[in-house]
Design a protein around this motif. Structure first.
Motif, PDB file in Angstrom:
ATOM      1  N   ALA A 240      53.703  89.976  60.555  1.00  0.00           N
ATOM      2  CA  ALA A 240      54.695  90.161  61.624  1.00  0.00           C
ATOM      3  C   ALA A 240      54.602  91.549  62.264  1.00  0.00           C
ATOM      4  O   ALA A 240      55.597  92.097  62.732  1.00  0.00           O
ATOM      5  N   GLY A 241      53.393  92.115  62.277  1.00  0.00           N
ATOM      6  CA  GLY A 241      53.179  93.408  62.918  1.00  0.00           C
ATOM      7  C   GLY A 241      53.165  94.587  61.974  1.00  0.00           C
ATOM      8  O   GLY A 241      52.780  95.698  62.366  1.00  0.00           O
ATOM      9  N   ILE A 242      53.552  94.385  60.711  1.00  0.00           N
ATOM     10  CA  ILE A 242      53.594  95.496  59.750  1.00  0.00           C
ATOM     11  C   ILE A 242      52.214  96.120  59.587  1.00  0.00           C
ATOM     12  O   ILE A 242      52.075  97.350  59.490  1.00  0.00           O
ATOM     13  N   LEU A 268      60.088  93.262  56.053  1.00  0.00           N
ATOM     14  CA  LEU A 268      60.248  94.695  56.313  1.00  0.00           C
ATOM     15  C   LEU A 268      61.231  95.282  55.302  1.00  0.00           C
ATOM     16  O   LEU A 268      62.427  95.392  55.542  1.00  0.00           O
ATOM     17  N   GLN A 269      60.692  95.647  54.147  1.00  0.00           N
ATOM     18  CA  GLN A 269      61.489  96.225  53.078  1.00  0.00           C
ATOM     19  C   GLN A 269      60.625  97.243  52.335  1.00  0.00           C
ATOM     20  O   GLN A 269      59.419  97.338  52.565  1.00  0.00           O
ATOM     21  N   PRO A 270      61.210  98.057  51.469  1.00  0.00           N
ATOM     22  CA  PRO A 270      60.486  99.212  50.918  1.00  0.00           C
ATOM     23  C   PRO A 270      59.175  98.894  50.204  1.00  0.00           C
ATOM     24  O   PRO A 270      58.244  99.709  50.244  1.00  0.00           O
ATOM     25  N   HIS A 271      59.049  97.732  49.583  1.00  0.00           N
ATOM     26  CA  HIS A 271      57.853  97.440  48.793  1.00  0.00           C
ATOM     27  C   HIS A 271      56.576  97.352  49.628  1.00  0.00           C
ATOM     28  O   HIS A 271      55.483  97.549  49.115  1.00  0.00           O
ATOM     29  N   GLN A 272      56.717  97.066  50.913  1.00  0.00           N
ATOM     30  CA  GLN A 272      55.515  96.930  51.737  1.00  0.00           C
ATOM     31  C   GLN A 272      55.012  98.252  52.305  1.00  0.00           C
ATOM     32  O   GLN A 272      53.890  98.333  52.800  1.00  0.00           O
TER      33      GLN A 272
END
Length: 347
Positions: A240-242, A268-272
């Motif tokens: 998704a664009g990350i 979109l969360q800290p682990h990525q």
């Protein structure tokens, strides 16, 4: 552009597939038409859509607008025969789509006819079940996935009903091939086994999430793909664009998908953050665009039939289509493997 055979059909598709879920919200109809013109001119012959689209955001007001936009382009451009067209029937959960009913024989018949009308065509090349009626582990559901609560007899009966109706639709000429989406290995194999036993249409592909940050398909699905010729149509190959790096350090660019859909479906969360930064760093060190590296990696996978790209600007589209011309070196692939071993399931 390279091309691959879709399952055991006689349909050949480009290894880059044009995704469409922003058309009608983030992208205007004119912009969507420009994207289709560009894609076809650069060797892309495969478009993927769904009756649910657009999804940025999804709403009752824009339901099915993406299919209408594609239908208008077919009418305007006269290029229906140049495109392998895939769409999907939506499942339960949205009251404005057939009252929120689950997928069964009746809803499939209604959905196919409605899609044909919107798409202004008399056939669909690949018709897909968007998600199963029972639970599944996709879209961050792995953390609470529990198939022990499912009813096998009901699930098998539903699969038989779907295949029988799809068989009638294929015989009618409205659909050429069938596929699954957001499915499991067991579910896919059950579709295959029942189809073989009853002489019904064979699943040609499964459309599931796959990217550098989400690689569940490397395991049992890779084996099924190898032995059963059911290729992966990878959605969200850029997470998704990350994987472009645009969301690093908490950035949320104006107009981006995250500015509309919040946490990008739980991605979109800290682990990525750490693995995404590491992949972007690898790309930079080797003079690669991070999006192109991420897509080119997907194209190396033996089970992949096509990677579904999405773009909201022509610059993004040109970059993504250009990934087809990128060959990753052994050194890059080895560095990717090191990061994956360190961060095996960041989403």
């Amino acid at each position: 552009m390279k091309y691959k055979t879709l399952g055991r059909t006689d349909i050949t598709v480009s290894e880059i597939c044009l995704g469409t879920m922003t058309w009608g919200t983030q992208n205007s109809e004119a912009e969507a038409h420009e994207q289709m013109d560009y894609a076809v001119a650069h060797g892309v012959n495969f478009f993927d859509t769904a009756e649910l689209y657009p999804t940025t955001p999804v709403s009752a007001e824009t339901y099915a607008d993406t299919e209408k936009i594609i239908g208008n382009w077919f009418q305007k451009a006269g290029k229906r025969k140049d495109v392998v067209l895939a769409t999907k029937v939506a499942g339960a959960g949205r009251p404005y789509i057939r009252g929120g009913a689950p997928i069964d024989g009746g809803t499939i018949r209604q959905a196919v006819d409605a899609s044909l009308q919107r798409l202004k065509t008399d056939y669909i090349d690949l018709y897909q079940i968007h998600w199963p009626n029972r639970g599944h582990y996709h879209f961050r559901n792995a953390w609470q996935y529990d198939p022990s609560t499912q009813d096998k007899a009901r699930t098998v009966a539903e699969i038989i009903e779907k295949l029988e109706v799809l068989g009638d639709i294929v015989k009618s000429g409205k659909v050429r091939a069938i596929g699954l989406s957001n499915e499991t290995v067991w579910g896919t194999q059950k579709f295959l086994s029942i189809a073989e036993k009853k002489g019904l249409p064979r699943v040609a592909s499964v459309q599931n999430e796959y990217s550098l940050l989400y690689r569940t398909h490397d395991l049992d699905f890779a084996e099924l793909s190898h032995y059963e010729d059911v290729g992966l149509l990878a959605y969200s190959p850029l997470a998704a664009g990350i994987l472009t790096g645009k969301y690093l350090n908490g950035e949320v660019p104006a107009g981006s998908r995250a500015s509309i859909n919040g946490d990008l479906g739980g991605r979109l969360q800290p682990h990525q953050e750490a693995p995404a930064a590491a992949y972007v760093e690898i790309a930079g060190r080797h003079g690669l665009d991070p999006a192109q590296m991420a897509l080119a990696f997907c194209l190396t996978r033996p089970f992949l039939t096509s990677a579904i790209i999405g773009a909201t600007s022509m610059e993004q589209l040109r970059t993504n289509v250009g990934a087809a011309d990128i060959t990753l070196t052994d050194e890059v692939l080895q560095e990717i493997a090191v990061v994956h071993r360190r961060h095996p399931m960041p989403l």
